[in-house]
Design an enzyme around this catalytic site. Structure first.
Site, mmCIF file in Angstrom:
data_model
loop_
_atom_site.group_PDB
_atom_site.id
_atom_site.type_symbol
_atom_site.label_atom_id
_atom_site.label_comp_id
_atom_site.label_asym_id
_atom_site.label_seq_id
_atom_site.Cartn_x
_atom_site.Cartn_y
_atom_site.Cartn_z
ATOM 1 N N TYR A 61 5.973 5.257 1.344
ATOM 2 C CA TYR A 61 5.578 4.354 2.430
ATOM 3 C C TYR A 61 6.706 4.205 3.453
ATOM 4 O O TYR A 61 7.852 3.939 3.110
ATOM 5 C CB TYR A 61 5.221 2.977 1.869
ATOM 6 C CG TYR A 61 4.910 1.947 2.945
ATOM 7 C CD1 TYR A 61 3.753 2.052 3.712
ATOM 8 C CD2 TYR A 61 5.793 0.904 3.215
ATOM 9 C CE1 TYR A 61 3.471 1.132 4.697
ATOM 10 C CE2 TYR A 61 5.526 -0.025 4.209
ATOM 11 C CZ TYR A 61 4.365 0.094 4.947
ATOM 12 O OH TYR A 61 4.089 -0.812 5.940
ATOM 13 N N GLY A 68 1.758 -0.579 7.449
ATOM 14 C CA GLY A 68 0.648 -1.510 7.326
ATOM 15 C C GLY A 68 -0.636 -0.789 6.958
ATOM 16 O O GLY A 68 -0.683 0.003 6.013
ATOM 17 N N HIS A 91 6.656 -3.441 17.949
ATOM 18 C CA HIS A 91 6.706 -4.755 17.305
ATOM 19 C C HIS A 91 7.443 -5.806 18.136
ATOM 20 O O HIS A 91 7.586 -6.948 17.695
ATOM 21 C CB HIS A 91 7.348 -4.634 15.925
ATOM 22 C CG HIS A 91 6.442 -4.022 14.894
ATOM 23 N ND1 HIS A 91 5.630 -2.939 15.162
ATOM 24 C CD2 HIS A 91 6.203 -4.340 13.596
ATOM 25 C CE1 HIS A 91 4.951 -2.607 14.076
ATOM 26 N NE2 HIS A 91 5.271 -3.447 13.117
#
Length: 502
Positions: A61, A68, A91
């Site tokens: 990941y 996400g 972000h």
């Protein structure tokens, strides 16, 4: 008790040794920092593992996948650097007024300290750059609002990272300027890009909420200590009964904070001629006087609990995924989730609010001739023509009531995000920000009590005060004179607030 952070001038950052005081010393008082050699070696080994995983194309990941809900999307090796950099750019969605510099400095320190744990897979240069920015006074501009406090303080930490990439804005030598300019003026070379895993390494974590909450905690501890001192002056002004502080009462209950505050009150009031002359006036006092140890003591116990949790989090690794060298495991977990801080910071706000509740009640008793045991109405020497401290108490009452709204816990709320992948969030950053707002009100309420208490002591006769209270009284009088005729009260209230905050 806490030690004075101004005595700490230099701190070695190693991932596990920060205390509340050393955190405040760096964030607020600009203590210098350096990277521990052991942390440097741990980060080098962790980075080597991240590069090995990326080179082999393993499913991991944030290294070879998106973020996400996009965890399901494989990312080609040649795009992994762009993936990390894009995470920062996309972000940067925080809103509102920027955080104070000390809060952002705290965020930077906490991010660096977490990465020093050597399980995050980032290059040491990121930590070295953060520490250099702290030492040279480059402070990113970070808006306050926009974090759910769950998948880390994503938006605030993305804004914090921008100047490292030559983007965003930063404060340098008291001036806001483009991030690239601030870094250039400070002589710090910016990065062209982040590399695999570093986007997550910089943004996953509880650094914003913990920075806000840790500074609020330190100041609330100081306010609680000063609350005993301020209460002792009010106690003399109201001719309270000392038997409420008899150690036998508190020992048979056994609550730690209560026993501490009772001992403080005995010391502070020792030698008071005012109290020596009034101990047979009645059997017992109202709760605002009689229960100072129980009220203030419960707040002290709450602050001890919050401090325990905060000092764990100051040295916590809070990003995701984490890498472990012994078996080369890459484990996706939830250390970024702010719940372990959200509950304590809600509790912190409640404790600060309660300090103000008790303080305002003592102020009300001093200004109310039906409750003040002989003080003049509203602490004025010429009632009618003068209103005295009448509306001063209104101000305290207003802020106490406002605190009751802020004290509603943020942690009981949640709202799902990222297509319900992040389906229960902490709101821990909101809890910390609320605690800071409550604290400011509570400091002002304590300042009002200090102001009124000095006036009550003046009316009673300051020569009869205990030695400890007289020392406090004399310090107040260096800034605030007695009020014998109505004056503009606001500047005197500001002086009292500044005394409390100092």
């Amino acid at each position: 008790m806490i030690m004075n952070p101004t005595a700490i001038k230099h701190v070695v950052v190693d991932g596990h040794s920060l205390t509340l005081e050393s955190f405040v010393a760096i964030a607020r008082y600009n203590a210098t920092v350096e990277l521990a050699p052991s942390a440097l070696e741990a980060m080098k080994k962790s980075r080597a593992l991240a590069e090995k995983i990326a080179a082999e194309g393993r499913v991991a990941y944030g290294i070879t996948t998106g973020f996400g809900e996009f965890q399901k999307v494989a990312v080609p090796k040649e795009m992994s650097n762009q993936l990390s950099t894009n995470l920062i750019l996309s972000h940067c969605t925080a809103a509102g007024e920027p955080y104070a510099d000390e809060i952002v400095r705290g965020m930077m320190l906490l991010r660096a300290n977490a990465l020093c744990g050597g399980v995050s897979g980032v290059r040491p240069i990121l930590v070295e750059m953060l520490l250099e920015m702290l030492n040279k006074g480059v402070t990113p501009v970070v808006p306050q609002k926009g974090s759910l406090g769950s998948s880390g303080d994503l938006a605030p930490l993305a804004h914090m990272t921008l100047p490292m990439l030559g983007k965003g804005e930063a404060m340098y030598e008291g001036v806001k300027m483009p991030g690239a300019e601030a870094m250039d003026k400070a002589g710090i070379k910016t990065l062209d890009t982040l590399v695999s895993k570093e986007g997550l390494g910089m943004t996953n974590g509880t650094c914003a909420m913990t920075s806000v909450g840790a500074l609020a905690l330190y100041d609330t501890i100081c306010a609680a200590q000063l609350g005993d001192v301020i209460a002792s002056m009010s106690f003399e002004g109201l001719t309270g009964l000392r038997n409420a502080f008899d150690p036998r009462i508190h020992q048979v209950r056994g609550q730690k904070g209560q026993m501490l505050v009772a001992a403080n009150m005995r010391k502070l009031l020792d030698g008071s001629e005012i109290l020596d002359n009034c101990q047979k006036d009645r059997v017992q006092d109202a709760y605002a006087l009689r229960c100072i140890p129980q009220l203030h003591g419960a707040c002290r116990d709450a602050l001890d609990y919050v401090r325990e949790k905060v000092e764990i989090e100051l040295n916590a690794v809070t990003d995701n995924p984490l890498m472990f060298l012994d078996d080369e495991a890459v484990i996706s977990g939830g250390n970024f989730h702010g719940e372990p801080m959200a509950l304590p910071f809600d509790f912190l706000g409640i404790a600060a609010s309660e300090l103000a509740d008790a303080s305002e009640r003592r102020t009300e008793r001093m200004v109310n001739p039906a409750l003040s045991n002989g003080l003049t109405a509203f602490l004025t020497t010429e009632a009618g023509v003068n209103s005295g401290f009448m509306i001063v108490q209104y101000a305290a009452a207003s802020m106490v009531s406002e605190n009751k709204i802020y004290a509603h816990p943020a942690s009981v709320d949640s709202i799902p995000s990222s297509a319900n992948q992040e389906d229960i969030v902490s709101m821990g950053t909101t809890a910390a920000r609320k605690a800071l707002m409550i604290l400011d009100n509570s400091q002002k309420v304590l300042g009002i009590e200090l102001f009124a208490g000095a006036q009550a002591a003046w009316l009673r006769g300051e020569d009869g005060l205990s030695p400890a209270t007289r020392a406090v009284y004399d310090r107040i009088r260096q800034a605030i004179p007695p009020v014998d005729q109505d004056v503009v009260m606001h500047p005197l209230m500001v002086q009292a607030d500044e005394l409390v905050k100092a």
